[in-house]
Design an enzyme around this catalytic site. Structure first.
Site, short mmCIF file in Angstrom:
data_model
loop_
_atom_site.label_atom_id
_atom_site.label_comp_id
_atom_site.label_asym_id
_atom_site.label_seq_id
_atom_site.Cartn_x
_atom_site.Cartn_y
_atom_site.Cartn_z
N CYS A 251 -13.35 -3.91 0.52
CA CYS A 251 -12.13 -3.80 -0.29
C CYS A 251 -11.27 -5.05 -0.12
O CYS A 251 -10.77 -5.61 -1.10
CB CYS A 251 -11.35 -2.56 0.11
SG CYS A 251 -9.85 -2.29 -0.84
N LEU B 258 -1.97 -1.37 -5.79
CA LEU B 258 -3.20 -1.10 -6.52
C LEU B 258 -3.50 0.39 -6.52
O LEU B 258 -3.54 1.02 -5.46
CB LEU B 258 -4.38 -1.84 -5.90
CG LEU B 258 -4.26 -3.36 -5.81
CD1 LEU B 258 -5.53 -3.94 -5.21
CD2 LEU B 258 -3.99 -3.97 -7.18
N CYS C 250 -9.74 5.49 2.54
CA CYS C 250 -8.84 6.07 1.54
C CYS C 250 -9.50 7.07 0.60
O CYS C 250 -8.88 8.03 0.18
CB CYS C 250 -8.14 4.97 0.74
SG CYS C 250 -9.23 3.97 -0.31
N SER D 77 0.82 -1.22 0.00
CA SER D 77 0.00 0.00 0.00
C SER D 77 0.85 1.26 0.00
O SER D 77 0.33 2.36 -0.22
CB SER D 77 -0.91 0.01 1.23
OG SER D 77 -0.13 0.17 2.41
N GLY E 169 2.53 1.98 2.78
CA GLY E 169 2.68 2.28 4.20
C GLY E 169 3.82 1.49 4.82
O GLY E 169 4.46 0.66 4.17
N VAL E 170 4.04 1.72 6.10
CA VAL E 170 5.14 1.07 6.81
C VAL E 170 4.94 -0.45 6.88
O VAL E 170 5.86 -1.22 6.64
CB VAL E 170 5.28 1.65 8.24
CG1 VAL E 170 6.38 0.92 9.01
CG2 VAL E 170 5.57 3.13 8.18
N ASP E 171 3.72 -0.88 7.18
CA ASP E 171 3.47 -2.30 7.45
C ASP E 171 3.77 -3.19 6.25
O ASP E 171 4.56 -4.14 6.34
CB ASP E 171 2.02 -2.50 7.90
CG ASP E 171 1.68 -1.71 9.15
OD1 ASP E 171 2.58 -1.54 9.99
OD2 ASP E 171 0.54 -1.25 9.27
N SER E 172 3.15 -2.90 5.11
CA SER E 172 3.38 -3.75 3.95
C SER E 172 4.79 -3.60 3.41
O SER E 172 5.36 -4.56 2.85
CB SER E 172 2.35 -3.44 2.85
OG SER E 172 2.41 -2.09 2.46
N GLY F 70 0.39 -6.72 4.90
CA GLY F 70 0.86 -6.13 6.15
C GLY F 70 -0.20 -6.05 7.22
O GLY F 70 -0.06 -5.30 8.19
#
EC number: 2.8.1.13
Length: 379
Positions: A118, A50, A215, A26, A28-31, A142
């Site tokens: 989603c 995506l 989002c 995405s 972001g930090v996690d993924s 993530g």
């Protein structure tokens, strides 16, 4: 026959270098940490991001998933860690599968949770099929949730960190999807541990803030998005009490949710009033005393069951349920009406149960998630 190789960290009996994993990134930090960690471990990583909506228009919005900045951040992680990265245009799919239903649900007086749809209809459906087309052995995300192997196959379990647990948003994951998915962050004790890993891998986004809003809903302004998607949706009407007496006017049912107290414009009364029902056909916002928000019975449909037996194999089940993402699970009795519908009896009455929200099922004696369904009738 003995295995030639022990199981690797993703559960495959072959070296990481021979295990292809698509990581849903995405930005972001996690993924990003998931992708970097798997690349560091030697897996054949393919990053996929995506594009879910017009990222040009989204650049001005901070904290949005999959906006232009996020795509750039995901691409940079892939470049730094040395694995391929692809951006797929999913705008039409996302609008048809998520945004349109979100708008229509709000117009019908419900309170939808588009992040669940989603995951269900885009990330764990179309993107998962794309991963298979890329000959990946699995897809990793993530999300803070755990996949554990049980006696009858893969099970869904809550994250180690209860404050980060995302089970409410992933209850609709199907068993066959769970076989293919991996969640490498679910066992971590905190988000701080994830950021430490980001720093370990030298990721520039280690301190990037978490996304807060849906989002495609800037600053949490749902009504503005609905008005843009469905022109004329915010038609004015009456705020009435339970006897039908008009107390005030409103500027559109879409501006109100079950349980709302503030912003009703009906001050000066002896006791506070809350939104207890939305009548879309009459354009009525119905208000009443707080006790009218309390209920023990919750009807649920579109149930996705992740237990070991058939959902309707027994007359009732004593489990815990979560009916709002921000509240802990509460003890309940689930009485199946069919394979996909049920009546939930809450052992402790709850306020503000709203149609369109999810009702997620949990084991009372472990961290296991038994799936869940959608609350479908107003109160």
């Amino acid at each position: 026959m003995p295995l030639d190789h022990p199981l690797n960290s993703l559960g495959f009996a072959k070296p990481p270098s021979q295990t292809r994993v698509v990581v849903a990134m995405s930005g972001g930090v996690d993924s990003s940490v998931v992708a970097a960690q798997l690349a560091e471990e030697g897996y054949d990583v393919v990053g996929v991001t995506l594009q879910l909506y017009d990222h040009g228009a989204a650049l001005a919005k901070k904290g949005a998933c999959c906006a232009g900045r996020d795509i750039h951040d995901a691409r940079r992680v892939a470049e730094d860690m040395g694995f391929p990265h692809y951006v797929l245009d999913y705008e039409n799919t996302f609008r048809e599968a998520v945004i349109d239903e979100f708008a229509d649900s709000y117009l019908a007086g419900a309170t939808p949770v588009p992040c669940i749809r989603c995951n269900e209809r885009v990330k764990f459906k179309d993107l998962l099929e794309t991963a298979k087309d890329l000959d990946a052995d699995c897809m990793a995300t993530g999300h803070y949730i755990q996949r554990k192997m049980g006696a009858r196959g893969a099970e869904l379990h809550c994250a180690e960190d209860a404050n980060r647990d995302q089970s409410y948003f992933l209850f609709s994951t199907k068993p066959e999807q769970l076989d293919y998915l991996r969640f490498p962050l679910g066992h971590l004790p905190s988000k701080d541990a994830t950021r430490e890993l980001a720093r370990k891998y030298g990721l520039a986004l280690a301190d990037k803030p978490d996304s807060q809003d849906i989002c495609f809903v800037p600053n949490g302004n749902y009504a503005a998005v609905i008005e843009k998607l469905r022109p004329g949706a915010a038609e004015p009407g009456d705020i009435v009490d339970t006897d039908g007496s008009v107390l005030a006017q409103h500027r559109g049912v879409i501006h109100y949710t079950i349980g709302q107290r503030r912003g009703l414009g009906i001050g000066g009364l002896a006791d506070p009033l809350y939104v207890v029902k939305l009548d879309v056909d009459k354009k009525h916002v119905i208000v009443g005393p707080k006790e009218m928000l309390t209920t023990r019975t919750v009807p649920v449909r579109e149930i996705n069951w992740l237990g070991d037996d058939a959902f309707d194999a027994v007359a009732e089940r004593h489990i815990s349920v979560k009916i709002r993402s921000t509240k802990p699970p509460m003890e309940a009795i689930v009485r199946p009406l069919s394979a996909t519908t049920a009546e939930i009896e809450l052992l402790t009455p709850e306020e503000g149960v709203a149609p369109g929200q999810a009702c997620v099922f949990y084991d009372n004696d472990s961290s296991r998630i038994f799936g869940g369904g959608w609350i479908w009738r107003g109160y």
